[in-house]
Design an enzyme around this catalytic site. Structure first.
Site, PDB file in Angstrom:
ATOM      1  N   GLU A 130       0.850  -1.195   0.000  1.00  0.00           N
ATOM      2  CA  GLU A 130       0.000   0.000   0.000  1.00  0.00           C
ATOM      3  C   GLU A 130       0.884   1.243   0.000  1.00  0.00           C
ATOM      4  OE1 GLU A 130      -2.789   0.394   3.239  1.00  0.00           O
ATOM      5  OE2 GLU A 130      -3.734   2.126   2.316  1.00  0.00           O
ATOM      6  N   GLY A 270       3.559   2.553  10.741  1.00  0.00           N
ATOM      7  CA  GLY A 270       3.301   1.749  11.934  1.00  0.00           C
ATOM      8  C   GLY A 270       3.087   0.275  11.637  1.00  0.00           C
ATOM      9  N   MET A 272       0.781  -2.683   8.684  1.00  0.00           N
ATOM     10  CA  MET A 272       0.032  -2.837   7.436  1.00  0.00           C
ATOM     11  C   MET A 272      -0.902  -4.041   7.528  1.00  0.00           C
ATOM     12  SD  MET A 272      -0.617  -1.761   4.441  1.00  0.00           S
ATOM     13  CE  MET A 272      -1.897  -2.566   3.505  1.00  0.00           C
ATOM     14  N   ASN A 274      -2.295  -6.232   5.568  1.00  0.00           N
ATOM     15  CA  ASN A 274      -2.384  -7.278   4.531  1.00  0.00           C
ATOM     16  C   ASN A 274      -3.268  -8.429   4.990  1.00  0.00           C
ATOM     17  OD1 ASN A 274      -0.085  -5.870   3.305  1.00  0.00           O
ATOM     18  ND2 ASN A 274       1.039  -6.774   4.994  1.00  0.00           N
ATOM     19  N   HIS A 306      -6.205  -1.694  15.381  1.00  0.00           N
ATOM     20  CA  HIS A 306      -6.443  -0.965  14.122  1.00  0.00           C
ATOM     21  C   HIS A 306      -6.284  -1.901  12.917  1.00  0.00           C
ATOM     22  CE1 HIS A 306      -6.246   2.722  11.555  1.00  0.00           C
ATOM     23  NE2 HIS A 306      -5.538   1.915  10.782  1.00  0.00           N
ATOM     24  N   GLU A 307      -5.165  -2.612  12.861  1.00  0.00           N
ATOM     25  CA  GLU A 307      -4.927  -3.479  11.692  1.00  0.00           C
ATOM     26  C   GLU A 307      -5.940  -4.625  11.665  1.00  0.00           C
ATOM     27  OE1 GLU A 307      -3.094  -1.976   9.740  1.00  0.00           O
ATOM     28  OE2 GLU A 307      -2.109  -0.682  11.198  1.00  0.00           O
ATOM     29  N   HIS A 310      -9.209  -3.441  10.307  1.00  0.00           N
ATOM     30  CA  HIS A 310      -9.191  -3.263   8.851  1.00  0.00           C
ATOM     31  C   HIS A 310      -9.717  -4.502   8.119  1.00  0.00           C
ATOM     32  CE1 HIS A 310      -7.629   0.581   7.735  1.00  0.00           C
ATOM     33  NE2 HIS A 310      -6.435   0.450   8.256  1.00  0.00           N
ATOM     34  N   GLU A 329      -9.581   4.426   6.484  1.00  0.00           N
ATOM     35  CA  GLU A 329      -8.718   4.888   7.576  1.00  0.00           C
ATOM     36  C   GLU A 329      -9.477   5.672   8.645  1.00  0.00           C
ATOM     37  OE1 GLU A 329      -6.137   3.493   8.048  1.00  0.00           O
ATOM     38  OE2 GLU A 329      -5.455   2.762   6.100  1.00  0.00           O
TER      39      GLU A 329
HETATM   40  N1  B3K Z   1      -2.867   1.099   5.669  1.00  0.00           N
HETATM   41  C1  B3K Z   1      -1.548   1.272   6.222  1.00  0.00           C
HETATM   42  C2  B3K Z   1      -0.838   2.487   5.784  1.00  0.00           C
HETATM   43  C3  B3K Z   1      -0.151   2.375   4.493  1.00  0.00           C
HETATM   44  C4  B3K Z   1       0.678   3.603   4.230  1.00  0.00           C
HETATM   45  C5  B3K Z   1       1.227   3.648   2.859  1.00  0.00           C
HETATM   46  N2  B3K Z   1       2.111   4.761   2.667  1.00  0.00           N
HETATM   47  C6  B3K Z   1      -1.558   1.230   7.711  1.00  0.00           C
HETATM   48  C7  B3K Z   1      -2.830   1.573   8.369  1.00  0.00           C
HETATM   49  O1  B3K Z   1      -3.359   2.651   8.262  1.00  0.00           O
HETATM   50  O2  B3K Z   1      -3.367   0.715   9.003  1.00  0.00           O
HETATM   51 ZN    ZN Z   2      -5.243   2.021   8.829  1.00  0.00          ZN
END
Ligand code: B3K
Ligand code: ZN
Length: 887
Positions: A130, A270, A272, A274, A306-307, A310, A329
């Site tokens: 990302e 911080g 990601m 995935n 947070h992750e 997502h 976000e």
């Molecule tokens: N989605 C990622 C952030 C990616 C940043 C790319 N430059 C982390 C987060 O917001 O959870």
């Molecule tokens: Zn995020």
């Protein structure tokens, strides 16, 4: 410059993709310097596309193309395709039926210091895709609205890469010749390529499991370098807490049978999200009581949450295009804020979030990079992972919850997931779901998505004794921002409470209504609007914007006495704290004016009385108590002044701190002593609160230059069994005259040299030091063997901490701080453009300083602009900072 005129991408130009990828099979033969990638894409023409092109445009950067094969048997040559620096265009692909394209290319992970795509970190191979990193792995339709089923086979040396991970479920594995092995992973959920991940390395694993609400057992695995395995327990517990919370609060269950997290030392941000394989900065995984502070523990739980969140807000329902970033976000930040509030203290969490928003996001909203939470143009999307998209985005979602109520909001989120599961959608789709589920019109509310800038809410009050009414006139304006002069009125929820002069609550009843309540949500929709409350036998004190119900600046003239009254009596925990902050701010601003006019400073007795009341109250939540004892930061004070006078702000604030310390030294000593324990591994609210109180008291007392206090600090430093106490004491020792400064810094380094995250703290502490020799120390630290420009955590802990956390020395009048930062940005531009661009943040606000500093700051921006190899990232921020209106 690589690209003399980097292209601006506009939201208005969005069109659907011409082709879709039904599935992709990836095959990686892993090697540090030469990884080969074979990608077998099954493509179809998108029936929704209006375009008549017969070409297929794939995106790819820094790739060595080896082979292109159509339908498994037609080897394409350069007659059939065309390559540019960032595309591979295949001419005349089949239009009527699906077709298969196999692309072979190679990449060099070791040379990838930008840490985007596939890269190397301490011998481990890992990815960050990302926003647009997948195109650095292979040619692809690298856009979030192309959602595909991924099958990934990883092949590598058994000793170097014993662990081979990718998204989804592990389907098969086997051995190969030459000490190599392979693993195949399959992700059953369609996803955009930005959620792809692979990790390969010598990793240790902490395992656990979680049983979901429907009784499925999920295997949980946290991978880290073997040395760090003893620091993964808190992250694991946090993950389980997050999984349970999302079931209870949003009814969201995890979908795969496996959830993996990998901790990586080199990471641009911080963490990601995935799919099924989160990759994390070690900073947000690793914690042991002796290495991590209470804040670290809290932030780890927050980021793990947070992750995890997502998985539904971002992965199952994703973004149509990157302009919609706040869709995932903003919502996910709101979810993690609430999660942390539920796990810790709601009052404290709200204050911490608002503090950050007002200090940093408000500055962004008032600066040259100001943009709406849904931006409408960008050059480099990585520059838009901002406080505005994240934190203001979360405030916008919070306002929806305020307007709809918790139940209505949940109905809306249920509908959103039901409607859009498996889709790539827009912010409008989210608001539509909230509207439909609640049967209301949020037309005006949508302006929050398209208007930049922080609205100003002005409040006038008129009490009519004869009629026993109070009329509040609320007016809203929003300052112009780059590219947006005129602003339309927003729908602003303003939560109001009324307080009688004896401190009891006065009931709120608007004229013409029969219901009354402790507080009320006024919906401001016009530029100016009056609201009349009735049944008020005496004039109440108004508590406005309770809970910080909207991300606005309030203008309401209040006397110091009224603020002191609210600090004693407001039942809203946010506004009670806020009254204390405003009181302190007004007093400090008065002292700033004294300094500027060569008057001697004297502390207003109201401040002493207010502080005394706070000190003598019995506070059940000690963390909240510690916030009431904290003065506004220098940065937040600066944010509120038209022209920032760094020295005067520092001197005035220090004067208040020292005066309070002198006046209350016996109470502060007692508080320190009653709350001081040498505890390890206690993370309940009581223990955390005691540490916060104790350390804030030690902070005040350390200003006194008192031998006994210096001993306390030294003892606390030497005997600490947890990092909160150790670093707290060290900070007081380093930021005040103390004979043992050098010895303590040296022994801390000695003790922790093998713990990278603790050494980051050691760098940051010195970089933010207020003592006169701070800049010389920073220069020396740049030469320290442990400093490393290729590690973003180190860069942030030295260069970032100095430029963004040490206003006094960074803004030295001779410009040495600016020149230093300019040099570092130019060096970082070639190593890691994303990090370089983040470091620019400290120069973008040049217009807020005096003329001499403006010239010096702009000179550095101009120098940066002349960098030959300037990246899109740095170009965008530097050029917009110099020319905010024209870009
Ligand atoms: N989605 C990622 C952030 C990616 C940043 C790319 N430059 C982390 C987060 O917001 O959870
Ligand atoms: Zn995020």
């Amino acid at each position: 410059m690589r690209d003399a005129n980097p292209k601006t991408i506009y939201l208005k130009d969005y069109t659907v993709p011409d082709y879709l990828i039904d599935s992709v099979a990836l095959n990686f033969s892993l090697d540090e310097e030469n990884t080969s990638v074979i990608s077998r894409l099954t493509l179809i023409r998108n029936p929704a596309s209006q375009s008549t092109t017969t070409a297929l445009v794939l995106l790819g950067e820094k790739l060595t193309l080896l082979r292109v094969v159509l339908n498994d048997d037609i080897e394409l040559t350069e007659q059939h395709y065309q390559q540019s620096e960032d595309t591979l265009i295949i001419h005349n692909v089949p239009q009527q039926h699906s077709f298969v394209l196999t692309i072979e290319n190679s990449i060099n992970p070791k040379a990838n210091t930008a840490l985007e795509g596939l890269y190397l970190s301490n011998g481990m191979l890992c990815t960050q895709c990302e926003a647009e990193g997948f195109r650095k792995i292979t040619y692809f339709l690298d856009r979030p609205d192309v959602m595909t089923r991924f099958t990934t086979t990883l092949e590598g040396d058994k000793d170097r890469y014993p662990v081979l991970l990718s998204n989804g479920n592990k389907m098969a594995h086997g051995e190969l010749a030459n000490n190599r092995h392979w693993v195949t992973w399959e992700d059953p959920f369609r996803k955009p390529c930005y959620l792809f991940a692979l990790v390969a390395g010598q990793l240790a694993c902490l395992e656990d499991n979680f049983t979901t609400c429907s009784g499925r057992q999920i295997s949980l695995q946290i991978f880290a370098e073997p040395y760090d395995l003893d620091k993964c327990g808190h992250a694991m517990q946090s993950l389980k807490n997050a999984m349970l919370w999302d079931e209870q609060v949003y009814g969201r269950e995890y979908d795969l049978d496996l959830y993996m997290i990998v901790a990586v030392s080199h990471f641009n941000m911080g963490a990601m999200e995935n799919k099924g394989l989160n990759v994390f900065n070690t900073k947000f995984v690793l914690a042991r009581p002796d290495t991590a502070t209470d804040f670290d523990y809290e932030h780890i739980e927050g980021v793990i949450g947070h992750e995890y969140f997502h998985n539904w807000t971002g992965n199952r329902v994703t973004c149509r295009d990157w302009f919609q970033l706040s869709l995932k976000e903003g919502f996910t930040v709101f979810r993690d804020q609430e999660f942390t509030g539920d796990k810790t203290s709601k009052a404290v969490k709200r204050i911490e979030d608002v503090n950050m928003l007002r200090t940093r996001q408000f500055a962004e909203d008032a600066g040259p990079m100001a943009h709406p939470i849904r931006p409408d143009a960008y050059i480099e999307i990585n520059n838009f992972y901002t406080l505005t998209v994240y934190e203001k985005g979360a405030e916008v979602v919070r306002m929806l919850r305020t307007l709809l109520g918790a139940e209505g909001f949940r109905k809306g989120s249920d509908l959103y997931f039901e409607r859009h599961d498996g889709q790539a959608v827009t912010c409008d789709d989210f608001v539509d779901a909230m509207e439909t589920a609640n049967g209301i019109d949020l037309g005006q509310f949508r302006r929050w998505y398209s208007q930049a800038g922080t609205p100003i809410l002005t409040v006038h009050q008129a009490y009519n004794a004869a009629a026993q009414t109070l009329t509040l006139t609320l007016a809203q304006t929003c300052p112009p921002t780059p590219g947006q002069r005129l602003k339309a009125p927003l729908l602003i929820p303003v939560t109001v409470g009324l307080i009688n002069t004896d401190g009891t609550a006065a009931l709120c009843r608007l004229t013409g209504q029969t219901e009354s309540s402790q507080d009320i949500i006024l919906q401001l929709t016009e530029a100016q609007q009056a609201f009349t409350f009735e049944g008020l036998a005496q004039q109440p004190v108004v508590s406005i914007l309770r809970g910080f119900s909207a991300p606005v600046k309030v203008v309401l003239e209040r006397s110091l006495d009224e603020l002191a009254f609210l600090l004693s009596h407001d039942s809203d925990t946010f506004n009670r704290w806020e009254a204390g902050q405003q009181l302190a701010s007004q007093i400090i601003f008065g002292l700033v004016a004294d300094l500027q006019n060569n008057r001697t400073m004297q502390l207003n007795p109201i401040m002493i009385q207010a502080f005394e009341k706070v000190l003598h109250h019995q506070w059940p939540d000690l963390s909240y108590f510690s916030l009431l004892l904290s003065l506004p930061s220098e940065s937040y004070l600066a944010e509120q002044l038209p022209v920032v006078d760094v020295e005067a702000i520092h001197t005035a604030r220090e004067f208040v701190v020292r005066s309070l310390a002198e006046h209350f030294q016996s109470v502060l000593r007692k508080l320190y002593q009653t709350n001081h324990r040498d505890e390890s591994g206690q993370f309940d609210a009581g223990a955390i609160g005691r540490r916060r109180i104790k350390n804030i008291c030690l902070g005040y007392l350390s200003r006194l230059n008192d031998g006994e206090i210096q001993q306390w600090a030294l003892q606390q430093f030497n005997n600490a069994k947890n990092m909160t106490d150790q670093i707290g004491a060290l900070s007081d020792i380093v930021n005040n005259p103390h004979a043992d400064q050098q010895q303590c810094l040296a022994s801390f380094y000695q003790q922790w040299q093998s713990e990278a995250l603790v050494i980051d703290k050691w760098f940051a502490l010195q970089a933010t030091c207020k003592m006169p020799d701070a800049f010389a120390i920073v220069l020396k630290l740049m030469q320290h063997p442990a400093f490393d420009l290729t590690n973003p955590n180190r860069v942030r802990s030295l260069i970032g901490a100095f430029s963004q956390g040490n206003p006094l020395h960074f803004h030295a009048a001779n410009g040495q701080g600016y020149e230093f930062l300019g040099n570092q940005i130019i060096a970082l531009n070639d190593i890691n453009p994303q990090v370089a661009s983040r470091m620019l943040g400290a120069l973008t606000s040049w217009a807020r300083y005096d003329k001499k500093r403006q010239v010096l700051m702009k000179a550095q921006l101009e120098r940066i602009m002349t960098t030959d190899t300037i990246s899109k990232d740095v170009f965008e921020v530097a050029s917009k900072s110099l020319n905010p209106v024209n870009t």
